[in-house]
Each structure stands twice: as C-alpha cells, then as structure tokens.
Design an enzyme around this catalytic site. Structure first.
Site, PDB file in Angstrom:
ATOM      1  N   ALA A 252       0.801  -1.221   0.000  1.00  0.00           N
ATOM      2  CA  ALA A 252       0.000   0.000   0.000  1.00  0.00           C
ATOM      3  C   ALA A 252       0.839   1.278   0.000  1.00  0.00           C
ATOM      4  O   ALA A 252       0.300   2.357   0.225  1.00  0.00           O
ATOM      5  CB  ALA A 252      -0.928  -0.008   1.211  1.00  0.00           C
TER       6      ALA A 252
ATOM      7  N   ASN B 262       1.103  -3.456   8.122  1.00  0.00           N
ATOM      8  CA  ASN B 262       2.141  -4.279   7.473  1.00  0.00           C
ATOM      9  C   ASN B 262       3.101  -3.410   6.679  1.00  0.00           C
ATOM     10  O   ASN B 262       4.291  -3.716   6.554  1.00  0.00           O
ATOM     11  CB  ASN B 262       1.488  -5.316   6.566  1.00  0.00           C
ATOM     12  CG  ASN B 262       0.800  -6.404   7.367  1.00  0.00           C
ATOM     13  OD1 ASN B 262       1.449  -7.336   7.809  1.00  0.00           O
ATOM     14  ND2 ASN B 262      -0.498  -6.269   7.590  1.00  0.00           N
TER      15      ASN B 262
ATOM     16  N   HIS C 179      -0.737   7.239   3.842  1.00  0.00           N
ATOM     17  CA  HIS C 179       0.578   6.864   4.372  1.00  0.00           C
ATOM     18  C   HIS C 179       1.570   7.955   4.001  1.00  0.00           C
ATOM     19  O   HIS C 179       1.757   8.248   2.818  1.00  0.00           O
ATOM     20  CB  HIS C 179       1.052   5.541   3.781  1.00  0.00           C
ATOM     21  CG  HIS C 179       0.132   4.390   4.067  1.00  0.00           C
ATOM     22  ND1 HIS C 179      -0.003   3.846   5.321  1.00  0.00           N
ATOM     23  CD2 HIS C 179      -0.701   3.692   3.260  1.00  0.00           C
ATOM     24  CE1 HIS C 179      -0.879   2.851   5.269  1.00  0.00           C
ATOM     25  NE2 HIS C 179      -1.317   2.744   4.047  1.00  0.00           N
TER      26      HIS C 179
HETATM   27  N1  LIG Z   1       1.904  -5.034   2.991  1.00  0.00           N
HETATM   28  C1  LIG Z   1       0.907  -4.214   2.717  1.00  0.00           C
HETATM   29  O1  LIG Z   1       1.120  -3.112   2.223  1.00  0.00           O
HETATM   30  C2  LIG Z   1      -0.491  -4.615   2.974  1.00  0.00           C
HETATM   31  C3  LIG Z   1      -0.788  -5.800   3.618  1.00  0.00           C
HETATM   32  N2  LIG Z   1      -2.084  -6.165   3.806  1.00  0.00           N
HETATM   33  C4  LIG Z   1      -2.361  -7.440   4.465  1.00  0.00           C
HETATM   34  O2  LIG Z   1      -2.700  -8.401   3.466  1.00  0.00           O
HETATM   35  C5  LIG Z   1      -3.516  -9.404   4.036  1.00  0.00           C
HETATM   36  C6  LIG Z   1      -4.730  -9.670   3.141  1.00  0.00           C
HETATM   37  O3  LIG Z   1      -5.556  -8.516   3.098  1.00  0.00           O
HETATM   38  P1  LIG Z   1      -7.097  -8.661   2.705  1.00  0.00           P
HETATM   39  O4  LIG Z   1      -7.269  -9.534   1.528  1.00  0.00           O
HETATM   40  O5  LIG Z   1      -7.661  -7.295   2.675  1.00  0.00           O
HETATM   41  O6  LIG Z   1      -7.671  -9.446   3.995  1.00  0.00           O
HETATM   42  P2  LIG Z   1      -9.061 -10.199   4.123  1.00  0.00           P
HETATM   43  O7  LIG Z   1      -9.330 -10.282   5.591  1.00  0.00           O
HETATM   44  O8  LIG Z   1     -10.099  -9.586   3.256  1.00  0.00           O
HETATM   45  O9  LIG Z   1      -8.769 -11.665   3.549  1.00  0.00           O
HETATM   46  C7  LIG Z   1      -7.901 -12.564   4.167  1.00  0.00           C
HETATM   47  C8  LIG Z   1      -8.513 -13.951   4.097  1.00  0.00           C
HETATM   48  O10 LIG Z   1      -7.556 -14.905   4.586  1.00  0.00           O
HETATM   49  C9  LIG Z   1      -8.177 -15.662   5.642  1.00  0.00           C
HETATM   50  N3  LIG Z   1      -7.172 -16.080   6.618  1.00  0.00           N
HETATM   51  C10 LIG Z   1      -6.623 -15.364   7.621  1.00  0.00           C
HETATM   52  N4  LIG Z   1      -5.759 -16.119   8.315  1.00  0.00           N
HETATM   53  C11 LIG Z   1      -5.748 -17.346   7.741  1.00  0.00           C
HETATM   54  C12 LIG Z   1      -5.062 -18.557   8.006  1.00  0.00           C
HETATM   55  N5  LIG Z   1      -4.226 -18.654   9.049  1.00  0.00           N
HETATM   56  N6  LIG Z   1      -5.290 -19.613   7.213  1.00  0.00           N
HETATM   57  C13 LIG Z   1      -6.152 -19.527   6.181  1.00  0.00           C
HETATM   58  N7  LIG Z   1      -6.862 -18.407   5.879  1.00  0.00           N
HETATM   59  C14 LIG Z   1      -6.656 -17.326   6.656  1.00  0.00           C
HETATM   60  C15 LIG Z   1      -9.173 -14.695   6.248  1.00  0.00           C
HETATM   61  O11 LIG Z   1     -10.138 -15.376   7.053  1.00  0.00           O
HETATM   62  P3  LIG Z   1     -10.727 -14.597   8.366  1.00  0.00           P
HETATM   63  O12 LIG Z   1     -11.544 -13.470   7.840  1.00  0.00           O
HETATM   64  O13 LIG Z   1     -11.503 -15.638   9.071  1.00  0.00           O
HETATM   65  O14 LIG Z   1      -9.522 -14.114   9.140  1.00  0.00           O
HETATM   66  C16 LIG Z   1      -9.768 -14.081   4.987  1.00  0.00           C
HETATM   67  O15 LIG Z   1     -10.704 -14.924   4.358  1.00  0.00           O
HETATM   68  C17 LIG Z   1      -3.843  -8.916   5.457  1.00  0.00           C
HETATM   69  O16 LIG Z   1      -2.966  -9.527   6.392  1.00  0.00           O
HETATM   70  C18 LIG Z   1      -3.558  -7.433   5.379  1.00  0.00           C
HETATM   71  O17 LIG Z   1      -3.275  -6.869   6.629  1.00  0.00           O
HETATM   72  C19 LIG Z   1      -3.106  -5.421   3.332  1.00  0.00           C
HETATM   73  C20 LIG Z   1      -2.849  -4.230   2.712  1.00  0.00           C
HETATM   74  C21 LIG Z   1      -1.536  -3.707   2.520  1.00  0.00           C
HETATM   75  O1  LIG Z   2      -3.669  -1.149   3.029  1.00  0.00           O
HETATM   76  C1  LIG Z   2      -3.123  -0.311   3.776  1.00  0.00           C
HETATM   77  O2  LIG Z   2      -3.325   0.902   3.685  1.00  0.00           O
HETATM   78  C2  LIG Z   2      -2.112  -0.758   4.790  1.00  0.00           C
HETATM   79  C3  LIG Z   2      -2.453  -1.981   5.479  1.00  0.00           C
HETATM   80  O3  LIG Z   2      -3.600  -2.363   5.637  1.00  0.00           O
HETATM   81  C4  LIG Z   2      -1.342  -2.772   6.010  1.00  0.00           C
HETATM   82  O4  LIG Z   2      -0.197  -2.364   5.836  1.00  0.00           O
HETATM   83  O5  LIG Z   2      -1.607  -3.813   6.627  1.00  0.00           O
END
Ligand SMILES: NC(=O)C1=CN([C@@H]2O[C@H](COP(=O)(O)OP(=O)(O)OC[C@H]3O[C@@H](n4cnc5c(N)ncnc54)[C@H](OP(=O)(O)O)[C@@H]3O)[C@@H](O)[C@H]2O)C=CC1
Ligand SMILES: O=C([O-])CC(=O)C(=O)O
Length: 252
Positions: free
Chosen positions: A119, A175, A203
C-alpha cells in the site's frame, strides 16, 4: 503461464484470482470453506481448507494474502517444499528470530521470499538505507475509523512507537511499516492516526539521511470489501506477478 497457489480468499485474493493476466491460480486456500469454494469457482481453481492437501497441488509460487498468523504458520513449509512465496502480510517478518529462520529456509531451498510494495510507494530507493543508514525513518499512517474497526469523534493518535510493536497491536493495518523497515534496513518509527474526516488510507513517509531527505504521501482508496486494506495493495501484487519473468527490471 506461472501456476500459483493462493493463500487467503478475502479481498486481495479476489482481485488477484480474477484479474491476473500471466498466471493460472490452480489452488486456493482459506480457513473459511465457503470463501475458498466461492473464489475457486470464480477462477476455475480447486478449493482447500486443509493446508497439506493444498500443498499437494502443482504450483510453483504461493501468494499469501491472508494474515500475519498465516505467514507464521505456513511460509516456512512453503519454502521447504521448493516453492517461492509472495508475502503481503509482511508484519510477520517483524520478529527478527522468525525472519532469520525464514530467510535461512529460503536460502537452503534456493527459493525466494518477495515482499511487494503493497500500500505504499518508494520501497525501491529507500533501500539505499541498507548502504547509508537513515537518521530518520518515519511512517505516519492516517485511516478513517472504519478502516481500523473503531469509532472516533476527533483525529486521534492511537499508536506512536516502533513498527515491530505496532504490528502486534494492528496486524491488519500496518504491514506497510514493517515492509518499509525491511527495505530501509532498520525498524521504522510509526505514528498511527484515526481521523473521522479522512476518506482515504493515507501513508506519509519521512526519511532523512546523508543523501538528503524524502517525503512521500500516498492517499489510498480503501478496498470496498475490506476498508483496512488499500486497493493499491492488490494492484501491487498483480504488478509483481506481471513482472516476475520480465527480463527488464526497473527500480532498485
Ligand atoms: N503489505 C501491505 O502493504 C499490505 C498488507 N495487507 C495485508 O494483506 C492481508 C490480506 O488482506 P485482505 O485480503 O484485505 O484481507 P481479508 O481479511 O479480506 O482476507 C484474508 C482472508 O484470509 C483468511 N485467513 C486469515 N488467516 C488465515 C489462516 N491462518 N489460514 C487460512 N486463511 C486465513 C481470512 O479469514 P478470516 O476473515 O476468518 O480471518 C480471509 O478470508 C492482510 O494480512 C492485510 O493486513 C493489506 C494491505 C496492505
Ligand atoms: O492497506 C493499507 O493501507 C495498509 C495496510 O492495511 C497494512 O499495511 O496492513
């Protein structure tokens, strides 16, 4: 055609599975059976809620878009099975001992852990911090209350400190801060704000060093299905996948 296994069938998982051009999603895995089945039907993959069964499928890369906990549970097994992994929940790598173990597993297997820019922008040249450490490395993140799953009447700072502590409290929201620190070669300082007037996930990155200074501001549209996650994060993974086999590499 690169065959991938998708770990996480939520918001980002949907964008990847339905928009990627040069990949074939052969298997999807989620903790929730209905989510895995729905996404599998959309992208003609096979759904799994059993990780060992998922891993028996034929793919060369796992794309993780699930959670910090999912990375901790599965990433090492993925690497040791001879697959690369793309990790969006970069916060899992904040713990130095775990990070070193994962890197060692990748080294031993001859495989790669890729952290997408997610992000934010600017992770490319912030890597100069690895050769010339920055004096200042600060991420100020401001999100609407819905993105943080809370209510607020006024702009409020809800965390000030280091990224590796912030991710423990906000594993779905910060993250980016851990990714920033991994790029720059040191833990980032973080200020996390909730602002009822904010409509975007903002951000701001501040860096100062021998080279001069940097200010980057990203005003991200929250994903409709998960306001905590900026839509840019899904686009970032799609772009990484699009360039995986491109002989022309742009950016540091
Ligand atoms: N690095 C970056 O810049 C960013 C990182 N992220 C991260 O990316 C990830 C995905 O985001 P997003 O798609 O929006 O999240 P969502 O919550 O929409 O989707 C994640 C899915 O994975 C499932 N899940 C979580 N833990 C497990 C596990 N241990 N085993 C199997 N399935 C699992 C969740 O289930 P349940 O809902 O039951 O938990 C959900 O269905 C998040 O961790 C988010 O914080 C997001 C944005 C930016
Ligand atoms: O999507 C964003 O803005 C940032 C975020 O959720 C993450 O870093 O986990």
């Amino acid at each position: 055609m690169i065959k991938i296994g998708l770990l996480g069938c939520g918001n980002v998982g949907h964008v990847i599975a339905t928009h990627a051009e040069n990949i074939r999603v052969v298997a999807v895995f989620d903790i929730i059976p209905g989510r895995a089945e729905e996404l599998a039907a959309l992208c003609h993959a096979r759904p799994y809620t059993d990780f060992d069964a998922f891993m028996r499928e034929d793919f060369s890369i796992v794309v993780e878009a699930a959670s910090v906990g999912a990375v901790r549970s599965y990433a090492e097994t993925v690497l040791r099975s001879g697959r690369d992994i793309i990790v969006l929940s970069a916060g899992a790598l904040a713990d130095e001992e775990y990070r070193e173990r994962l890197i060692e597993a990748a080294r031993e297997a001859g495989k790669t852990i890729r952290i997408p820019s997610g992000a934010v922008v600017g992770l490319d040249n912030i890597k100069i911090g690895q050769v010339s450490p920055p004096k200042t490395l600060l991420l100020r993140t401001t999100k609407p209350p819905a993105s943080l799953g809370m209510t607020a009447d006024t702009p409020t700072e809800i965390f000030k400190g280091l990224a590796h502590d912030c991710i423990k409290q906000f594993p779905k929201n910060i993250n980016v801060a851990v990714a920033l620190g991994l790029a720059a070669g040191r833990d980032a300082d973080v200020e996390l704000w909730v602002d009822p007037a904010a409509e975007r996930n903002v951000h701001e990155i501040f860096v100062e060093g021998d080279f001069g200074d940097i200010y980057v501001r990203v005003r991200n549209v929250p994903s409709p299905d998960n306001p905590a996650t900026s839509y840019m994060a899904a686009l970032s993974i799609l772009t990484l996948l699009k360039n995986l086999e491109n002989p022309l590499v742009v950016g540091t």
